[in-house]
Design a protein around this motif. Structure first.
Motif, mmCIF file in Angstrom:
data_model
loop_
_atom_site.group_PDB
_atom_site.id
_atom_site.type_symbol
_atom_site.label_atom_id
_atom_site.label_comp_id
_atom_site.label_asym_id
_atom_site.label_seq_id
_atom_site.Cartn_x
_atom_site.Cartn_y
_atom_site.Cartn_z
ATOM 1 N N GLU A 177 0.840 -1.191 0.000
ATOM 2 C CA GLU A 177 0.000 0.000 0.000
ATOM 3 C C GLU A 177 0.881 1.249 0.000
ATOM 4 O OE1 GLU A 177 -2.207 2.043 -0.836
ATOM 5 O OE2 GLU A 177 -3.870 0.919 0.077
ATOM 6 N N PHE A 178 0.370 2.323 -0.559
ATOM 7 C CA PHE A 178 1.146 3.559 -0.648
ATOM 8 C C PHE A 178 1.648 3.990 0.731
ATOM 9 C CE2 PHE A 178 -1.861 4.025 -4.292
ATOM 10 C CZ PHE A 178 -0.908 3.918 -5.301
ATOM 11 N N SER A 179 2.885 4.460 0.733
ATOM 12 C CA SER A 179 3.509 4.878 1.987
ATOM 13 C C SER A 179 2.868 6.152 2.514
ATOM 14 C CB SER A 179 5.005 5.103 1.773
ATOM 15 O OG SER A 179 5.607 5.565 2.965
ATOM 16 N N LYS A 180 2.676 6.196 3.814
ATOM 17 C CA LYS A 180 2.130 7.395 4.450
ATOM 18 C C LYS A 180 3.226 8.340 4.926
ATOM 19 C CE LYS A 180 -2.266 5.330 5.897
ATOM 20 N NZ LYS A 180 -2.123 4.179 4.994
ATOM 21 N N ILE A 181 4.470 7.895 4.798
ATOM 22 C CA ILE A 181 5.602 8.762 5.110
ATOM 23 C C ILE A 181 6.414 8.958 3.830
ATOM 24 C CG2 ILE A 181 5.707 8.034 7.519
ATOM 25 C CD1 ILE A 181 8.111 6.285 6.769
ATOM 26 N N ALA A 182 7.119 10.075 3.750
ATOM 27 C CA ALA A 182 7.868 10.409 2.537
ATOM 28 C C ALA A 182 8.977 9.398 2.284
ATOM 29 C CB ALA A 182 8.458 11.807 2.668
ATOM 30 N N LEU A 183 9.095 8.987 1.028
ATOM 31 C CA LEU A 183 10.169 8.088 0.591
ATOM 32 C C LEU A 183 11.146 8.932 -0.219
ATOM 33 C CD1 LEU A 183 7.976 5.024 -0.488
ATOM 34 C CD2 LEU A 183 9.145 5.390 1.704
ATOM 35 N N ASN A 184 12.238 9.327 0.435
ATOM 36 C CA ASN A 184 13.141 10.320 -0.155
ATOM 37 C C ASN A 184 14.460 9.757 -0.640
ATOM 38 O OD1 ASN A 184 11.519 12.715 0.236
ATOM 39 N ND2 ASN A 184 11.915 12.493 2.435
ATOM 40 N N SER A 185 14.697 8.462 -0.429
ATOM 41 C CA SER A 185 15.972 7.877 -0.837
ATOM 42 C C SER A 185 15.751 6.433 -1.271
ATOM 43 C CB SER A 185 16.966 7.908 0.329
ATOM 44 O OG SER A 185 16.537 7.025 1.368
ATOM 45 N N ASP A 186 16.735 5.863 -1.949
ATOM 46 C CA ASP A 186 16.645 4.460 -2.330
ATOM 47 C C ASP A 186 16.548 3.556 -1.109
ATOM 48 O OD1 ASP A 186 16.682 4.927 -5.071
ATOM 49 O OD2 ASP A 186 18.863 4.780 -5.218
ATOM 50 N N GLU A 187 17.187 3.971 -0.026
ATOM 51 C CA GLU A 187 17.098 3.188 1.216
ATOM 52 C C GLU A 187 15.668 3.201 1.750
ATOM 53 O OE1 GLU A 187 19.387 5.486 0.544
ATOM 54 O OE2 GLU A 187 21.149 4.170 0.322
ATOM 55 N N ASP A 188 15.022 4.352 1.711
ATOM 56 C CA ASP A 188 13.622 4.432 2.133
ATOM 57 C C ASP A 188 12.747 3.527 1.273
ATOM 58 O OD1 ASP A 188 14.315 6.380 3.986
ATOM 59 O OD2 ASP A 188 13.631 8.062 2.733
ATOM 60 N N VAL A 189 12.967 3.560 -0.025
ATOM 61 C CA VAL A 189 12.159 2.771 -0.952
ATOM 62 C C VAL A 189 12.351 1.283 -0.708
ATOM 63 C CG1 VAL A 189 11.759 2.217 -3.371
ATOM 64 C CG2 VAL A 189 12.144 4.582 -2.695
ATOM 65 N N ASN A 190 13.601 0.856 -0.535
ATOM 66 C CA ASN A 190 13.870 -0.570 -0.336
ATOM 67 C C ASN A 190 13.312 -1.079 0.987
ATOM 68 O OD1 ASN A 190 15.149 -0.892 -2.806
ATOM 69 N ND2 ASN A 190 17.176 -0.409 -1.971
ATOM 70 N N SER A 191 13.223 -0.203 1.969
ATOM 71 C CA SER A 191 12.611 -0.604 3.243
ATOM 72 C C SER A 191 11.098 -0.732 3.114
ATOM 73 C CB SER A 191 12.946 0.425 4.330
ATOM 74 O OG SER A 191 14.333 0.443 4.591
ATOM 75 N N TRP A 192 10.513 0.017 2.212
ATOM 76 C CA TRP A 192 9.059 -0.008 1.989
ATOM 77 C C TRP A 192 8.635 -1.173 1.107
ATOM 78 C CZ3 TRP A 192 7.027 1.810 -2.969
ATOM 79 C CH2 TRP A 192 5.623 1.842 -3.023
ATOM 80 N N LEU A 193 9.405 -1.469 0.057
ATOM 81 C CA LEU A 193 9.072 -2.560 -0.864
ATOM 82 C C LEU A 193 9.138 -3.915 -0.168
ATOM 83 C CD1 LEU A 193 11.138 -1.427 -3.988
ATOM 84 C CD2 LEU A 193 8.641 -1.340 -3.747
ATOM 85 N N LYS A 194 8.403 -4.875 -0.721
ATOM 86 C CA LYS A 194 8.421 -6.246 -0.214
ATOM 87 C C LYS A 194 9.133 -7.132 -1.238
ATOM 88 C CE LYS A 194 5.949 -4.956 3.303
ATOM 89 N NZ LYS A 194 6.547 -4.833 4.654
ATOM 90 N N PHE A 195 10.208 -7.787 -0.814
ATOM 91 C CA PHE A 195 11.039 -8.590 -1.715
ATOM 92 C C PHE A 195 10.791 -10.077 -1.493
ATOM 93 C CE2 PHE A 195 13.170 -4.532 -1.512
ATOM 94 C CZ PHE A 195 13.641 -4.341 -2.808
#
Length: 331
Positions: A239-257
């Motif tokens: 689901e869309f993040s409710k906090i800002a994703l400002n870096s690749d590290e933020d994105v990778n923590s949000w994605l499910k692998f």
């Protein structure tokens, strides 16, 4: 749960008036791609893959009938007025999603001047139809003989769920990378590799090989590859993040692998270099019997085997390009 949409509801999904498609059009930029002879592309790809895989076979062949087993796609071939399209983009997803960015397949086909086309590629699923964010595998015909065999993969709790889209659910959100053609028979590149020995993933190796072989040229390729054996690492957007994703590290923590096993088919689009249109230069999404997602790399180098069919794009279309951009989340 998926929802069926009437034409009126589809306009509501897009957030536009009922006669939108008669009075509005998406902003579109286009450039001619460099189209070298397939035999020359074959040579440079073979050279690059031989540095990354133990067994490599690259040839120019007549495209098999893709409507037949084992492919079962809605178009017979990958030829006829070939186009590459980059629609929207990651800046419409990050740092926060722009939920107004929604597109129908027919709308996109008209934007690339090919209203009756065989469309394949990777993008974000239609969140208002699906009810959540998702990975979309484009696999459809538009226009007169419309057929939608596209699928989405979404998160369901801590696991993923693969769901087919119905004909009246032919829409997407936020971003898409597409290869379009008339779906006609013709010459294509056939690539088969086994046992990865290098560090590059299959798609990046092909794109970088083409970039090295045709420096300072924008060469576009689109098609599909099948994972015949082994496993690959894929992500599924939650689901869309409710906090800002400002870096690749933020994105990778949000994605499910997840590691996903063969057999799978991936729809794949790439451009060897960006001619100044803020492109995502490679993007591949695929699915198997019950799995699906965004391709990253294989995790079983000793046993992995890929088979691919690609053709060259003649024209590159940049559709609804974001006014403000960034380079976060483009892996």
């Amino acid at each position: 749960m998926l929802f069926k949409l009437t034409p009126t509801q589809l306009c509501s999904f897009l957030g536009v008036r009922k006669d939108y498609f008669e009075i509005m059009s998406l902003p579109v930029e286009s450039v001619n791609l460099f189209v070298p002879p397939l035999e020359d592309v074959c040579s440079v790809i073979r050279k690059g893959l031989e540095q990354n895989f133990k067994e490599v076979d690259v040839a120019v062949v007549e495209c098999p009938n893709l409507t037949k087993e084992p492919y079962n796609l809605p178009g017979a071939g990958l030829s006829g007025s070939t186009r590459i399209a980059d629609v929207g983009g990651v800046p419409y997803l990050l740092p926060f999603p722009d939920l107004s960015k929604n597109y129908t397949f027919d709308e996109l086909a008209k934007a690339i001047d090919l209203p009756d086309c065989f469309l394949m590629g990777a993008g974000a699923g239609p969140h208002k139809v699906i009810g959540t964010n998702s990975e979309l595998m484009f696999n459809a015909r538009t226009g007169v003989n419309a057929k939608n065999d596209s699928k989405i993969c979404k998160m369901s709790g801590e696991d993923y769920s693969l769901v087919p889209l119905e004909q009246n659910q032919a829409c997407c959100s936020l971003m898409a990378n597409l290869f379009a053609s008339k779906g006609e028979p013709g010459k294509v590149l056939k690539i088969r590799v086994r046992q990865r020995t290098g560090e590059e993933n299959f798609v990046s190796c092909i794109r970088k090989s083409v970039a090295a072989g045709f420096p300072e040229k924008a060469v576009g390729l689109g098609g599909f590859f099948r994972l015949l054996s082994g496993s690959v690492n894929c992500h599924v957007m939650p689901e869309f993040s409710k906090i800002a994703l400002n870096s690749d590290e933020d994105v990778n923590s949000w994605l499910k692998f997840f590691n996903m096993e063969a057999p799978m088919i991936f729809f794949s689009v790439m451009v060897s270099s960006d001619p100044g249109l803020d492109l995502r230069v490679e993007h591949s999404h695929g699915y198997g019997n019950a799995n699906g997602g965004h391709y990253h790399y294989d995790v079983t180098p000793d046993v992995v085997e890929y088979e691919a069919y690609y053709n060259l794009g003649e024209i590159l279309y940049r559709v609804d390009r974001p006014a403000k951009s960034h380079n976060v989340g483009r892996n």
